[in-house]
Structure formats: structure tokens, C-alpha cells
Write a protein that holds these residues in place. Structure first.
Motif, short mmCIF file in Angstrom:
data_model
loop_
_atom_site.label_atom_id
_atom_site.label_comp_id
_atom_site.label_asym_id
_atom_site.label_seq_id
_atom_site.Cartn_x
_atom_site.Cartn_y
_atom_site.Cartn_z
N SER A 5 47.81 46.12 34.50
CA SER A 5 47.61 44.88 35.25
C SER A 5 46.85 45.27 36.51
CB SER A 5 48.93 44.23 35.63
OG SER A 5 49.68 43.88 34.48
N GLY A 6 45.84 44.49 36.87
CA GLY A 6 45.01 44.90 37.99
C GLY A 6 44.48 43.75 38.80
N GLU A 7 43.67 44.10 39.80
CA GLU A 7 42.98 43.13 40.65
C GLU A 7 41.50 43.15 40.27
OE1 GLU A 7 43.85 44.33 44.66
OE2 GLU A 7 45.97 44.60 44.16
N ILE A 8 40.91 41.96 40.20
CA ILE A 8 39.53 41.81 39.74
C ILE A 8 38.68 41.24 40.87
CG2 ILE A 8 38.01 40.55 38.15
CD1 ILE A 8 39.60 42.58 36.66
N ARG A 9 37.51 41.81 41.06
CA ARG A 9 36.51 41.23 41.97
C ARG A 9 35.30 40.78 41.15
NH1 ARG A 9 35.67 43.64 47.64
NH2 ARG A 9 37.43 42.20 47.87
N LEU A 10 35.02 39.49 41.23
CA LEU A 10 33.90 38.89 40.51
C LEU A 10 32.71 38.80 41.43
CD1 LEU A 10 36.29 36.16 39.27
CD2 LEU A 10 35.06 37.57 37.63
N ASP A 11 31.60 39.40 41.01
CA ASP A 11 30.38 39.45 41.84
C ASP A 11 29.25 38.71 41.15
OD1 ASP A 11 31.48 41.10 43.93
OD2 ASP A 11 31.41 42.76 42.51
N GLY A 12 29.42 37.39 40.96
CA GLY A 12 28.42 36.63 40.24
C GLY A 12 28.48 36.89 38.74
N ALA A 13 29.69 37.03 38.21
CA ALA A 13 29.88 37.35 36.79
C ALA A 13 29.50 36.16 35.91
CB ALA A 13 31.33 37.76 36.54
N THR A 14 28.86 36.45 34.81
CA THR A 14 28.45 35.42 33.86
C THR A 14 29.66 34.92 33.09
OG1 THR A 14 26.24 36.37 33.61
CG2 THR A 14 27.01 34.94 31.84
N ALA A 15 29.81 33.59 33.01
CA ALA A 15 30.91 32.98 32.28
C ALA A 15 30.41 31.68 31.65
CB ALA A 15 32.09 32.71 33.21
N PHE A 16 31.23 31.14 30.73
CA PHE A 16 30.83 29.96 29.98
C PHE A 16 31.90 28.88 30.13
CE2 PHE A 16 29.03 33.74 28.09
CZ PHE A 16 27.69 33.42 28.04
N LEU A 17 31.46 27.68 30.45
CA LEU A 17 32.38 26.57 30.65
C LEU A 17 33.12 26.25 29.35
CD1 LEU A 17 33.32 24.31 32.68
CD2 LEU A 17 31.50 22.89 31.67
N VAL A 18 34.41 26.00 29.46
CA VAL A 18 35.22 25.62 28.30
C VAL A 18 35.72 24.19 28.51
CG1 VAL A 18 37.32 26.09 26.97
CG2 VAL A 18 35.94 27.99 27.85
N GLY A 19 35.32 23.28 27.66
CA GLY A 19 35.85 21.93 27.67
C GLY A 19 35.38 21.08 28.84
N ASN A 64 29.51 43.09 32.44
CA ASN A 64 29.40 41.88 33.26
C ASN A 64 29.66 42.25 34.73
OD1 ASN A 64 29.09 39.18 33.89
ND2 ASN A 64 30.66 38.47 32.46
N ALA A 65 29.24 41.34 35.62
CA ALA A 65 29.27 41.64 37.06
C ALA A 65 30.64 41.38 37.66
CB ALA A 65 28.20 40.82 37.78
N TYR A 66 31.62 42.12 37.20
CA TYR A 66 32.92 42.13 37.87
C TYR A 66 33.52 43.51 37.69
CZ TYR A 66 35.30 41.47 33.31
OH TYR A 66 35.78 41.61 32.04
N ARG A 67 34.45 43.85 38.56
CA ARG A 67 35.04 45.18 38.49
C ARG A 67 36.54 45.11 38.75
NH1 ARG A 67 35.09 47.69 43.78
NH2 ARG A 67 34.13 46.35 45.35
N ILE A 68 37.24 46.09 38.21
CA ILE A 68 38.67 46.24 38.45
C ILE A 68 38.85 47.04 39.72
CG2 ILE A 68 40.86 47.04 37.48
CD1 ILE A 68 39.44 47.00 34.72
N VAL A 69 39.42 46.43 40.74
CA VAL A 69 39.55 47.08 42.04
C VAL A 69 40.65 48.13 42.02
CG1 VAL A 69 39.97 46.71 44.50
CG2 VAL A 69 38.68 45.02 43.18
N ARG A 70 41.79 47.78 41.44
CA ARG A 70 42.89 48.74 41.31
C ARG A 70 43.87 48.22 40.27
NH1 ARG A 70 47.66 48.18 45.81
NH2 ARG A 70 47.64 45.91 46.04
#
Length: 568
Positions: free
Chosen positions: A281-295, A263-269
Motif C-alpha cells: 500500500s503506498g502514496e501516489i503522486r500524479l503528474d499529469g497522468a493520462t486517464a479515461f473518463l468512466v461513465g 504513465n506520469a505518476y509515481r509511487i512516493v513511498r
């Protein structure tokens, strides 16, 4: 001429023999209440089935698990942010010891799955929360770090089942409840941002709808434990949505897409943490990552709160387990360490110190079981059970996690200089114990949540009725009910003056735990547990003059048993 040696003087061992070492101790057998409390809170047939599994877990926790945990703590995970070709395909490498811990927790015992499906440990139905916590309270006495992914995987499954679209649940649930590590998708939750810690309304990560019905998430998440988990629950602000919490929705973020692309996200550090070093435990950068709505899209925070509250209960359980390990270690040392011709456990000051470890430890364990039973009843739809678990959970998370910091530190002191050395479990317990008061809400936030439960769910009245029920069924402690009236009045004042929230939360916790321990004592015919209930009121509730030489109730030897003798 030689002076006669008094008969009560013990000749101290010399060299290595003078250093007590509990390595290999069965932590289930070494604990006088582990089996008895599990038997009290579990159905008889389930306890009989789990008893050998609890015994084996106790042996692992004091032996192989403890060794693996120490090795994983000394060899934290390493992030490889790119492939050798330069692709942004972050990979986290874990030490083999951590992988071995995962196998025991997720596969051998199914700790993240047993609340959601049958077949785990040979039991045909999902098990009640008390079963999961009885086993995990032993596991965490060796390894805390992995218990975070365990809790998040369990909590993600629960929240997904409760709020997710049936098609999404059917597609994802088998993977997050698998006990085959090759099929398992571990869980995580990505909430925190630099400007949005406890203040979820400040969430800045955005969610844009896609033509296929999914969403695209963009932005940075600041503190993400288990960052390479197969599935994560994520809070994000819908583009064009209203301001504040109504604009924040809950999304399920898969690590891998159906076509096996990342998916279009990466662990920065990765974070360099004080404790839980074994787990990433890390920092995440989301670059238009695909996700699904919950509820419900406008109830994202409320739905995520369900996952957070389950994790808060797990935090309290982990604090109880760590305190029990610290207390067991202190008792083991005190029965074997010789100083000035006497065993430490015979010395009045040491006996008092051990008692101050034991009281908060057993308070926490009783409250874990009470919250677990309330959760079981709430899931079964029993009236008022949800309101009860809504207040017991933040009470436990607030007080037990704070107590764990002191109990682990004071237990380290019993071991002395060796307790400060990383070869022993004590430093790891002290470092890890500070986590509970921070993650899933700091102490102030959680104390305020007690007031929120009172205001929104009417939980104060339900808690009062619950404590009265315990008292009426054997949980009587002199002075408890008048103190309860005052504590309820204080909690009412705190709703108008939130600066009193911590004081009120502590009072309610102490009184609920004292009534519970007295009720347990009556059910088990246990005079020692009844004494602990009285000591809660005396030492943690009653007003005491610090300059008065108040006489102490005698501490019976049975309250400070030798863990080594129990486990033999």
C-alpha cells in the motif's frame, strides 16, 4: 501410599507433544458446514463441479498457502523509486512467496475472473458470486493481504462493465479478467487523500481534458493499495466543474501507456502497516497522468460506490473466513490440549468461550451467502433484489468486520502463549482482522450507509419482507418477529437521529442472520445450526441481567467437533 487416579483424569503429554499443531489440516474438510452450505447456495451441477476444487483449496489453505502466507508476511514488498540511471520509474519488488500466492489465486483458481467470463476452472459460463466466495473464504483463511488486490481486480471489472464506454471495456476487460499472469492487469482504486477520506466531496486531485479525448490527472492520493496495479479506478475533480460531489468524476488510470511508456505518476513511498504486510500500500503522486473518463462525469462518486460496495461485500466475506480459521484453530487446540487432567473442550468455561467464537463466525458466513445470492438476483434484474443487496452489504461489512477483531483475539487466547508467537497463524489473523473495519469505510460510515440504503432504495421494507420470507420457509426462531418489529422501529428512529445508526445496524444484522441460520438448518436438517440461530437471539439481541445467574442451554458435543477428526 499412592492415591488412586480418577478415571476421568487424562495423563498430559510432555514436551513438544503437548503443543497441538494443525499444520497441514484440510480446512474444507475440517469445517462441518463448508461443503453443506456451498451445496445449499449453489446449483447442484455447479457444486458437483466445484467440490474437488473446494477440497483442494482447503488442503492448500491449511498447508502450502499457509506456509507461503507466513513467509510473505515476514518479507513485505520493497519500493525501488528510481532506476539506477535516476529515472522516476518506481518498481515494487515482492517476495517469491507472494508471487506464488498470486499464481494460485489469479491463475490456478481465477478468483478475480470467474464472475465475469466462462472457462475458469473448466466451467463454461461466469459463476455466481456464491461460488467465488465459497472458494475465497477458504483462501483467506491462509492469506488476507492478497485478497485485497483480488477484490479490487474483480470489482474494477464489474464497475467498468457496468459504466464504461463499450470501446474502453473491450480494450481493458480481457486484461483484468486474464488468468495468464503475463497478460493480467491487476486492479486498484485510488480514492483517499489527506483531506478526503470518507468525505469524497473534499477531493482535491484535478482532472483536465486533453485534445485526444483522454484526461490528465494531477495531485496526491494518500492511501493506495496495490499501487503498481495495471489499472486503477481514480476519483478526481474536473477543472471548471461544479463544487461538491457533482464535480468529482471517475477515471480509469492505466499504469502503462499504449507505447509501453510508464504513465506520469509515481509511487512516493510504501506504508508500514499493522497488517496485510504481504501486499503493498503506498502514496501516489500524479503528474499529469493520462486517464479515461468512466461513465457520467457528474456521477463519479455514485459509480465508484458500486466498486466500493462490491469491495465491502468482499470485506465481510474475508472477515467470515478469518473467523472460521480462528474458530477451527481454537477447536483443534481445545480437543488436544490437556490441562489439570482434562481436555480443554471438556471444561464448562472453555465450551462457553468456544460457543462465543462459533456464533458470530456462522452469522457472518450465512450473511455472506445471503448477500451473494441477493447480488446474483440483482444482476439478473429481479425486483427488489438491488435494494436487498444494498442493505445486506453494509450490515455485513459493519458487524462481521467488528466481530472478527474479537473472535480472532479470543481464539488466540485458546492457544495460550503460543498464540502470541508469530510462528503461528493467530497473530497474523488478529492484525489482519482490524483492517475490515477501516478500509472501504469505517464503522460509523458504513452504519450510516445502512440508513442511506433505507432512505434512497427503500431497503428496510425489502429487508423486512425478506426476513419474513425466511421465517415462513423454515427460519422460525422464538421471539424473532417481535424483535424484528422493534428493530425496524429503531432503524426508523435512527433516520431522524443518526447517533442510533450503529445500534440499529447491529440489531438488523443479528435478526437477519438468525432467520437465515434457522432457514439453513431447516433445509439441511441440522439441529446444531438451529441451536446457533436461537443463541443469536439469546446472546446478541435479548436483554440480559449481567448480575443474574441465568441457566445456559446445554452445548452438544456435535456443535464443537474436532476439526482433526473431521478432516481425517
Amino acid at each position: 501410599m499412592d492415591l488412586p487416579v480418577p478415571v476421568d483424569i487424562v495423563a498430559p503429554p510432555v514436551g513438544a507433544a503437548a503443543v497441538p499443531d494443525s499444520q497441514g489440516l484440510n480446512l474444507y474438510r475440517a469445517d462441518p458446514w463448508a461443503g453443506r452450505l456451498a451445496a445449499l447456495y449453489l446449483p447442484p451441477d455447479l457444486f458437483a463441479h466445484l467440490a474437488p476444487h473446494l477440497d483442494r483449496m482447503g488442503a492448500l489453505a491449511g498447508g502450502e498457502l499457509d506456509r507461503l502466507a507466513g513467509e510473505a508476511d515476514r518479507n513485505p514488498p520493497v519500493l525501488h523509486p528510481r532506476t539506477r540511471r535516476g529515472e522516476d520509474a518506481a518498481r515494487v519488488d515482492y517476495h517469491p512467496a507472494y508471487r506464488a500466492l498470486e499464481r494460485i489465486a489469479f491463475a490456478d483458481y481465477g478468483l478475480a475472473a470467474m464472475s465475469h467470463r466462462g472457462g475458469v476452472l473448466g466451467w463454461p459460463a461466469p459463476m455466481p458470486p456464491a461460488a467465488k466466495y465459497a472458494l475465497t473464504m477458504l483462501f483467506v483463511q491462509a492469506e488476507f493481504g492478497l485478497c485485497c488486490p483480488l477484490s479490487m481486480t474483480d470489482s474494477l471489472a464489474r464497475t467498468l462493465r457496468k459504466f464504461g464506454d463499450p470501446a474502453l471495456v473491450a480494450r481493458v476487460l480481457p486484461a483484468v479478467t486474464a488468468t495468464d499472469l503475463d497478460a493480467l492487469s491487476q486492479g486498484a482504486m485510488f480514492m483517499n487523500e489527506q483531506g478526503a477520506g470518507s468525505d469524497i466531496a473534499a477531493t482535491a486531485v484535478t482532472a483536465a481534458p486533453a485534445a485526444d479525448g483522454s484526461w490528465r490527472l494531477t495531485g496526491d492520493k494518500w492511501f493506495c493499495s496495490n499501487p503498481d496495479a495495471g489499472m486503477a479506478m481514480v476519483l478526481a475533480r474536473r477543472e471548471g466543474g461544479p463544487a461538491g460531489l457533482r464535480g468529482v468524476s471517475l477515471f480509469l488510470l492505466p499504469r502503462d501507456l499504449p507505447d509501453d511508456r510508464r504513465n506520469a505518476y509515481r509511487i512516493v513511498r510504501l506504508k508500514d502497516k499493522l497488517g496485510t504486510r504481504s501486499m503493498a500500500s503506498g502514496e501516489i503522486r500524479l503528474d499529469g497522468a493520462t486517464a479515461f473518463l468512466v461513465g457520467d462525469p457528474e456521477a463519479g462518486f455514485r459509480q465508484m460506490a458500486d466498486m466500493v460496495n462490491n469491495s465491502r461485500l468482499s470485506n465481510g466475506m474475508r472477515a467470515a473466513g478469518m473467523m472460521r480459521r480462528a474458530t477451527t484453530e481454537a477447536l483443534f487446540v481445545a480437543h488436544r490440549r490437556i490441562a489439570f487432567g482434562r481436555r480443554l473442550v471438556e471444561m464448562p468455561l472453555m465450551r462457553r468461550q468456544l460457543l462465543k467464537l462459533l456464533v458470530p463466525t456462522e452469522q457472518a458466513r450465512s450473511m455472506v451467502y445471503q448477500a451473494a445470492e441477493a447480488l446474483r438476483r440483482a444482476d439478473a434484474g429481479e425486483p427488489d433484489a438491488y435494494a436487498l443487496v444494498r442493505i445486506l452489504t453494509p450490515l455485513l461489512k459493519f458487524r462481521a468486520c467488528r466481530d472478527a477483531r474479537k473472535v480472532t483475539g479470543d481464539a488466540m487466547e485458546v492457544r495460550g502463549g503460543c498464540g502470541y508467537i508469530e510462528e503461528w497463524a493467530d497473530p497474523r489473523l488478529v492484525r489482519d482482522s482490524h483492517l475490515g473495519s477501516i478500509w472501504e469505510g469505517t464503522s460509523n460510515i458504513v452504519a450510516l450507509d445502512v440508513l442511506r440504503a433505507a432512505q434512497r432504495e427503500g431497503s428496510l421494507a425489502v429487508l423486512r419482507e425478506h426476513i419474513h420470507g425466511l421465517v415462513g420457509n423454515g427460519g422460525a426462531v422464538p421471539g424473532l418477529l417481535p424483535a424484528l418489529d422493534r428493530a425496524m422501529a429503531l432503524a426508523g428512529q435512527a433516520q431522524a437521529d443518526p447517533a442510533l445508526a450503529r445500534q440499529a445496524a447491529s440489531a438488523l444484522y443479528h435478526l437477519a442472520s438468525a432467520a437465515t441460520m434457522a432457514w439453513e438448518a431447516q433445509r439441511m436438517g441440522d439441529a446444531d445450526r438451529a441451536l446457533l440461530a436461537r443463541l443469536v437471539l439469546r446472546h446478541r439481541v435479548a436483554v440480559r441481567d449481567p448480575l443474574a445467574a441465568a441457566p445456559e442451554e446445554a452445548v452438544p458435543d456435535s456443535l464443537l467437533p474436532d476439526p482433526g477428526a473431521l478432516a481425517a
